[in-house]
Motif scaffolding. Structure first.
Motif, PDB file in Angstrom:
ATOM      1  N   VAL A 114      16.322  -4.366  73.816  1.00 46.48           N
ATOM      2  CA  VAL A 114      16.451  -5.639  74.394  1.00 46.48           C
ATOM      3  C   VAL A 114      18.245  -5.496  74.742  1.00 46.48           C
ATOM      4  O   VAL A 114      17.832  -6.462  72.967  1.00 46.48           O
ATOM      5  CB  VAL A 114      15.826  -6.718  74.848  1.00 46.48           C
ATOM      6  N   LEU A 117      20.126 -11.127  77.549  1.00 48.47           N
ATOM      7  CA  LEU A 117      19.606 -11.778  78.711  1.00 48.47           C
ATOM      8  C   LEU A 117      20.422 -12.805  79.506  1.00 48.47           C
ATOM      9  O   LEU A 117      21.634 -13.825  78.369  1.00 48.47           O
ATOM     10  CB  LEU A 117      18.074 -12.712  78.056  1.00 48.47           C
ATOM     11  N   SER A 135      17.572  -9.130  82.196  1.00 44.52           N
ATOM     12  CA  SER A 135      17.367  -8.587  81.131  1.00 44.52           C
ATOM     13  C   SER A 135      18.118  -7.293  80.980  1.00 44.52           C
ATOM     14  O   SER A 135      17.974  -6.404  81.773  1.00 44.52           O
ATOM     15  CB  SER A 135      15.981  -8.892  80.622  1.00 44.52           C
ATOM     16  N   GLY A 145      11.714  -5.796  78.213  1.00 49.47           N
ATOM     17  CA  GLY A 145      12.424  -7.289  78.516  1.00 49.47           C
ATOM     18  C   GLY A 145      11.615  -8.451  79.813  1.00 49.47           C
ATOM     19  O   GLY A 145      11.981  -9.322  79.118  1.00 49.47           O
ATOM     20  N   ILE A 149      11.543 -11.965  78.750  1.00 47.63           N
ATOM     21  CA  ILE A 149      11.808 -12.707  79.793  1.00 47.63           C
ATOM     22  C   ILE A 149      10.377 -14.579  79.657  1.00 47.63           C
ATOM     23  O   ILE A 149      10.849 -14.819  79.719  1.00 47.63           O
ATOM     24  CB  ILE A 149      11.931 -12.520  80.855  1.00 47.63           C
TER      25      ILE A 149
END
Length: 271
Positions: A114, A117, A135, A145, A149
């Motif tokens: 990841v 964001l 993401s 991801g 979130i």
């Protein structure tokens, strides 16, 4: 015959003109046209439904790899051209900025796969909008991801916006209002067209930059952290939701559905 009626049209004239003579010319040219009843335009807002819709996007030429959790809601009150509408729009600016900074500050603890964001908000209808947390992930990290979130949304509820955060966001907004109070930037032709399109063409009043600044400052002064937190939570309580994900060049990945979502949400809740 259906839509090209005087009560459904605007006329914009820009240039070196004499207003009184131009008004007379408009009246002579168009006054014989009669207004008529218009069909109902209910298509200008999507129908909001309760539940989560899962959608996989695909593009063979796109290298985008991301997943988003999107909330759709009615925000008619924030579109009004009154003080309450202006207050809601200012709270929105502060809320989006505060949430964006929170997501940026969390980057150092994102899990492997990841990379970023981001929060985005768009109008999608006459009275409806959507806000999404997006993401950016590696090709096989969409579930990670989504988990990040949901983790950040849970953290937002557990740790509300603070006065220190709000003061930082207000500082930037005050600087913008101060610039606007002095006249702001000189508008070029394209800028004026955009201003007219977003005010007069939308049946909204036009205010100068200085006037907007004068109206906005006392409203900003009165906004509290609770105001910002309430709006954020109102967005995130929207019933109409979408989980939307895309793999690079349509690479095959495990589908994300309600079962996967519930499993990740339960894990986030426990953590």
């Amino acid at each position: 015959r259906t839509w090209y009626r005087p009560n459904n049209m605007h006329l914009m004239i820009i240039g070196d003109i004499q207003p009184k003579e131009t008004i007379a010319l408009i009246e002579n040219t168009f006054s014989h046209e009669k207004s008529t009843a218009l069909p109902k335009r209910d298509y200008r807002d999507p129908t909001l439904r309760e539940g989560i819709k899962f959608t996989q996007l695909g593009d063979e030429k796109s290298a985008v790899s991301q997943i988003a959790y999107i909330f759709r809601f009615n925000e008619k009150a924030a579109r009004e051209s009154n003080e309450q509408g202006r207050k809601l729009r200012l709270i929105e600016r502060l809320a989006l900025s505060a949430l964006s900074h929170r997501l940026q500050n969390q980057k150092r603890i994102f899990p492997q796969g990841v990379s970023a964001l981001a929060v985005r908000k768009h109008e999608i209808g006459e009275n409806t909008s959507a806000i999404g947390i997006f993401s950016t992930v590696e090709a096989n990290a969409h579930q990670a991801g989504l988990q990040q979130i949901l983790t950040e949304l849970a953290r937002l509820k557990a740790y509300p916006i603070t006065q220190k955060e709000l003061d930082a966001e207000k500082k930037t907004l005050y600087e913008q209002l101060e610039f606007a109070a002095k006249g702001g930037k000189d508008r070029q032709f394209e800028d004026w067209v955009n201003v007219m399109n977003t005010t007069l063409f939308m049946d909204k009043p036009y205010f100068s930059q200085a006037k907007i600044a004068a109206m906005s400052k006392p409203i900003v002064d009165a906004i509290t952290p609770q105001d910002v937190q309430n709006l954020l939570e109102q967005w995130l309580l929207a019933k109409d939701r979408i989980v939307q994900y895309q793999s690079p060049r349509m690479a095959k990945i495990d589908p994300i559905n309600q079962t996967v979502f519930d499993r990740i949400a339960k894990q986030v809740s426990q953590e």
